[in-house]
Design an enzyme around this catalytic site. Structure first.
Site, PDB file in Angstrom:
ATOM      1  N   TYR A   1      -2.883  -6.926  17.183  1.00  0.00           N
ATOM      2  CA  TYR A   1      -3.205  -6.232  15.933  1.00  0.00           C
ATOM      3  C   TYR A   1      -4.421  -5.324  16.110  1.00  0.00           C
ATOM      4  O   TYR A   1      -4.399  -4.148  15.744  1.00  0.00           O
ATOM      5  CB  TYR A   1      -3.488  -7.252  14.826  1.00  0.00           C
ATOM      6  CG  TYR A   1      -3.906  -6.620  13.512  1.00  0.00           C
ATOM      7  CD1 TYR A   1      -2.949  -6.194  12.598  1.00  0.00           C
ATOM      8  CD2 TYR A   1      -5.253  -6.458  13.187  1.00  0.00           C
ATOM      9  CE1 TYR A   1      -3.328  -5.601  11.398  1.00  0.00           C
ATOM     10  CE2 TYR A   1      -5.643  -5.871  11.991  1.00  0.00           C
ATOM     11  CZ  TYR A   1      -4.675  -5.453  11.099  1.00  0.00           C
ATOM     12  OH  TYR A   1      -5.056  -4.868   9.914  1.00  0.00           O
TER      13      TYR A   1
ATOM     14  N   ASP B   1      14.544   3.445   9.867  1.00  0.00           N
ATOM     15  CA  ASP B   1      13.905   2.434  10.720  1.00  0.00           C
ATOM     16  C   ASP B   1      12.978   3.179  11.677  1.00  0.00           C
ATOM     17  O   ASP B   1      13.440   3.916  12.552  1.00  0.00           O
ATOM     18  CB  ASP B   1      14.969   1.656  11.494  1.00  0.00           C
ATOM     19  CG  ASP B   1      14.385   0.550  12.350  1.00  0.00           C
ATOM     20  OD1 ASP B   1      13.148   0.549  12.565  1.00  0.00           O
ATOM     21  OD2 ASP B   1      15.156  -0.306  12.818  1.00  0.00           O
TER      22      ASP B   1
ATOM     23  N   ILE C   1       0.824  -1.207   0.000  1.00  0.00           N
ATOM     24  CA  ILE C   1       0.000   0.000   0.000  1.00  0.00           C
ATOM     25  C   ILE C   1       0.861   1.260   0.000  1.00  0.00           C
ATOM     26  O   ILE C   1       0.546   2.230  -0.695  1.00  0.00           O
ATOM     27  CB  ILE C   1      -0.947  -0.017   1.215  1.00  0.00           C
ATOM     28  CG1 ILE C   1      -1.946  -1.166   1.087  1.00  0.00           C
ATOM     29  CG2 ILE C   1      -1.698   1.310   1.339  1.00  0.00           C
ATOM     30  CD1 ILE C   1      -2.781  -1.407   2.320  1.00  0.00           C
TER      31      ILE C   1
ATOM     32  N   SER D   1      -7.215  -0.185   9.507  1.00  0.00           N
ATOM     33  CA  SER D   1      -8.026  -1.275   8.950  1.00  0.00           C
ATOM     34  C   SER D   1      -9.244  -1.496   9.827  1.00  0.00           C
ATOM     35  O   SER D   1      -9.305  -0.996  10.968  1.00  0.00           O
ATOM     36  CB  SER D   1      -7.200  -2.563   8.871  1.00  0.00           C
ATOM     37  OG  SER D   1      -7.321  -3.330  10.060  1.00  0.00           O
TER      38      SER D   1
END
Length: 321
Positions: free
Chosen positions: A172, A72, A19, A160
């Site tokens: 998550y 990073d 994405i 999401s």
């Protein structure tokens, strides 16, 4: 390169592939100068598809401007240096930050798949949320410090539906809920400075990893995996979210959306765009699409595409109150 975003300066984190790469390609194609970040300029593991160099080369081939920066996002000092560099090179200008960097994609689809939170090592939380949730916050701090003096700017968290409903695992879901809440709360504090902050939900995206682990996998032809594979076959290219970001970045009324969770498929209907392959991809709100992937193609043929599940019904269904 001319376009609706000519002269704009953008940062897309985690743009080596997936994405993030799709968003970078579309922003550059729209005329913006795009800084892209990733942990390595080229992958050390030859099995991994995509790199910052490949993204930059594709942007160049399309006539866009792209600046790859090794960063990073678990290292705060590297993140600070990124924003210092952009500020120095662009005279303090930053128009768009897209927080997409995420290091746990492989972990989520590996040994952690199907395990409960007490069955996973405690450090799994850090693997999922340091680069994601925490990394988005740190990048947003530095972006806000550049945008507030200019009284303009847009920050987008890539999230999401896992922030609303159970998806994959506890770490998550909590991370994505935090990302959505961050967008809402930051928007409250940024509103009076005319800086907008939103959370964007892509749909089922046919990323390189999805292509390799699901669509091209032998087990994708049967069982539960097949049902998910069908959804992704009808899903979005990574550049669909990129088109959504371009329209948000060029919307003169973007402050009306600040603090909200936005779905890529909803933005496509609002702004009138399709995916780069000319399709309307699978939408989790479109009843026709849901019937198609659920094994009822004959019902899907009879169902008009405009019939959609209302946002209020989704909110009530998954309400935690």
């Amino acid at each position: 390169m001319s376009g609706v975003l000519a002269g704009k300066v953008c940062i897309v984190t985690g743009a080596s592939r997936g994405i993030g790469k799709g968003i970078a390609l579309q922003l550059a194609e729209a005329g913006a100068t795009v800084y892209i970040t990733g942990r390595t300029l080229a992958p050390k593991d030859s099995r991994l598809r995509g790199s910052l160099q490949e993204t930059a080369e594709e942007v160049k081939q399309r006539g866009g401007q792209c600046i790859p920066v090794q960063c990073d996002h678990s290292d705060d000092e590297q993140v600070k240096k990124l924003f210092d560099r952009v500020s120095s090179e662009q005279n303090g200008r930053l128009d768009v930050l897209v927080n997409n960097a995420y290091s746990a994609v492989t972990a989520l689809s590996g040994d952690a798949m199907g395990k409960k939170f007490w069955e996973l090592p405690p450090e799994f939380w850090d693997e999922v949320n340091i680069v994601g949730l925490r990394g988005h916050y740190i990048a947003s701090v530095y972006a806000a410090r550049m945008m507030i003096p200019a009284r303009q700017g847009l920050i987008i968290n890539i999230s999401s539906p896992g922030g609303l409903m159970y998806l994959f695992n506890v770490a998550y879901g909590v991370g994505k809920a935090g990302v959505d809440k961050m967008a809402n709360d930051c928007a409250q504090e940024l509103r009076r400075h005319s800086v907008s902050f939103v959370s964007l939900w892509p749909g089922a995206v046919r990323t390189e990893i999805i292509q390799d682990t699901m669509l091209n996998a032998p087990e994708a032809k049967s069982g539960r995996v097949a049902a998910h594979a069908n959804m992704f076959k009808l899903g979005e290219t990574p550049e669909y979210s990129g088109k959504a970001v371009v329209h948000l970045a060029s919307d003169p009324k973007i402050m009306k959306k600040t603090g909200r969770i936005l779905m890529a498929s909803d933005l496509a209907r609002e702004y009138g765009f399709k995916d780069i392959d000319g399709r309307d991809p699978f939408s989790s709100r479109c009843v026709k699409d849901i019937m198609e992937v659920s094994g009822y193609p004959w019902l899907a043929m009879l169902m008009p595409r405009f019939i959609r599940i209302p946002h209020w019904l989704m909110a009530i269904t998954y309400s935690k109150l």
